[in-house]
Write a protein that holds these residues in place. Structure first.
Motif, PDB file in Angstrom:
ATOM      1  N   UNK A 110      47.082  47.053  39.717  1.00  0.00           N
ATOM      2  CA  UNK A 110      47.088  46.141  38.481  1.00  0.00           C
ATOM      3  C   UNK A 110      47.430  44.487  38.910  1.00  0.00           C
ATOM      4  N   UNK A 111      47.836  44.176  39.941  1.00  0.00           N
ATOM      5  CA  UNK A 111      47.970  42.974  40.619  1.00  0.00           C
ATOM      6  C   UNK A 111      47.146  42.532  41.646  1.00  0.00           C
ATOM      7  N   UNK A 112      46.857  41.308  41.727  1.00  0.00           N
ATOM      8  CA  UNK A 112      45.628  41.102  42.929  1.00  0.00           C
ATOM      9  C   UNK A 112      45.935  39.706  43.575  1.00  0.00           C
ATOM     10  N   UNK A 113      45.980  39.785  44.781  1.00  0.00           N
ATOM     11  CA  UNK A 113      46.417  38.526  45.674  1.00  0.00           C
ATOM     12  C   UNK A 113      45.078  37.988  45.809  1.00  0.00           C
ATOM     13  N   UNK A 114      44.819  36.653  45.344  1.00  0.00           N
ATOM     14  CA  UNK A 114      43.387  36.004  45.496  1.00  0.00           C
ATOM     15  C   UNK A 114      43.636  34.568  46.017  1.00  0.00           C
ATOM     16  N   UNK A 115      42.577  34.769  46.996  1.00  0.00           N
ATOM     17  CA  UNK A 115      42.377  33.393  47.569  1.00  0.00           C
ATOM     18  C   UNK A 115      41.571  32.347  46.861  1.00  0.00           C
ATOM     19  N   UNK A 116      42.230  31.395  46.244  1.00  0.00           N
ATOM     20  CA  UNK A 116      41.560  30.498  45.445  1.00  0.00           C
ATOM     21  C   UNK A 116      41.294  29.165  46.278  1.00  0.00           C
ATOM     22  N   UNK A 117      40.071  28.230  46.295  1.00  0.00           N
ATOM     23  CA  UNK A 117      39.967  27.195  47.026  1.00  0.00           C
ATOM     24  C   UNK A 117      41.519  26.316  47.222  1.00  0.00           C
ATOM     25  N   UNK A 118      42.032  25.665  48.070  1.00  0.00           N
ATOM     26  CA  UNK A 118      43.235  25.000  48.387  1.00  0.00           C
ATOM     27  C   UNK A 118      43.558  24.114  47.438  1.00  0.00           C
ATOM     28  N   UNK A 119      42.239  23.256  47.207  1.00  0.00           N
ATOM     29  CA  UNK A 119      42.594  22.222  46.252  1.00  0.00           C
ATOM     30  C   UNK A 119      42.534  22.514  44.931  1.00  0.00           C
ATOM     31  N   UNK A 179      47.818  29.307  54.357  1.00  0.00           N
ATOM     32  CA  UNK A 179      47.643  30.691  53.869  1.00  0.00           C
ATOM     33  C   UNK A 179      48.713  31.179  52.828  1.00  0.00           C
ATOM     34  N   UNK A 180      49.034  30.518  51.822  1.00  0.00           N
ATOM     35  CA  UNK A 180      49.844  30.879  50.823  1.00  0.00           C
ATOM     36  C   UNK A 180      48.699  31.271  49.693  1.00  0.00           C
ATOM     37  N   UNK A 181      49.286  32.238  49.364  1.00  0.00           N
ATOM     38  CA  UNK A 181      48.387  32.964  48.280  1.00  0.00           C
ATOM     39  C   UNK A 181      49.101  33.241  47.075  1.00  0.00           C
ATOM     40  N   UNK A 182      48.725  33.611  45.868  1.00  0.00           N
ATOM     41  CA  UNK A 182      49.375  34.022  44.613  1.00  0.00           C
ATOM     42  C   UNK A 182      48.945  35.314  44.093  1.00  0.00           C
TER      43      UNK A 182
END
Length: 93
Positions: free
Chosen positions: A37-46, A57-60
């Protein structure tokens, strides 16, 4: 069963805030929680202003209702962003 899979490109459609990217930002799913139900996503840093204050390498984590699968129309040229207009004002990116 999870709504998304590892490595899938997703678009953020949730509410804008200090810890989230602008609506429409595209990222990649890098981890799924046990319940799918929750997903760790790598969005562009900016794209996430507050991430500059965190180590590399911090993700939300995002819930499934904050994300949508990406279709070809969402894939646009990546442009470097220096400042971004948010609902709450201008922010350095």
């Amino acid at each position: 069963m999870a709504k998304f899979y590892l490595g899938q490109m997703v678009k953020y459609v949730g509410r804008e805030g200090f810890w989230s990217p602008p609506v429409g930002t595209v990222g990649t799913v890098i981890k799924i929680n046990h319940w799918g139900t929750n997903f760790l996503v790598d969005f562009p840093k900016e794209s996430i202003v507050s991430i500059d204050q965190l180590p590399d390498n911090s993700y939300f984590w995002f819930s499934e209702d904050e994300l949508e699968p990406v279709n070809d129309q969402d894939m646009i040229k990546k442009v470097k962003v220096r400042c971004i207009k948010r609902n709450w004002g201008w922010a350095k990116a």
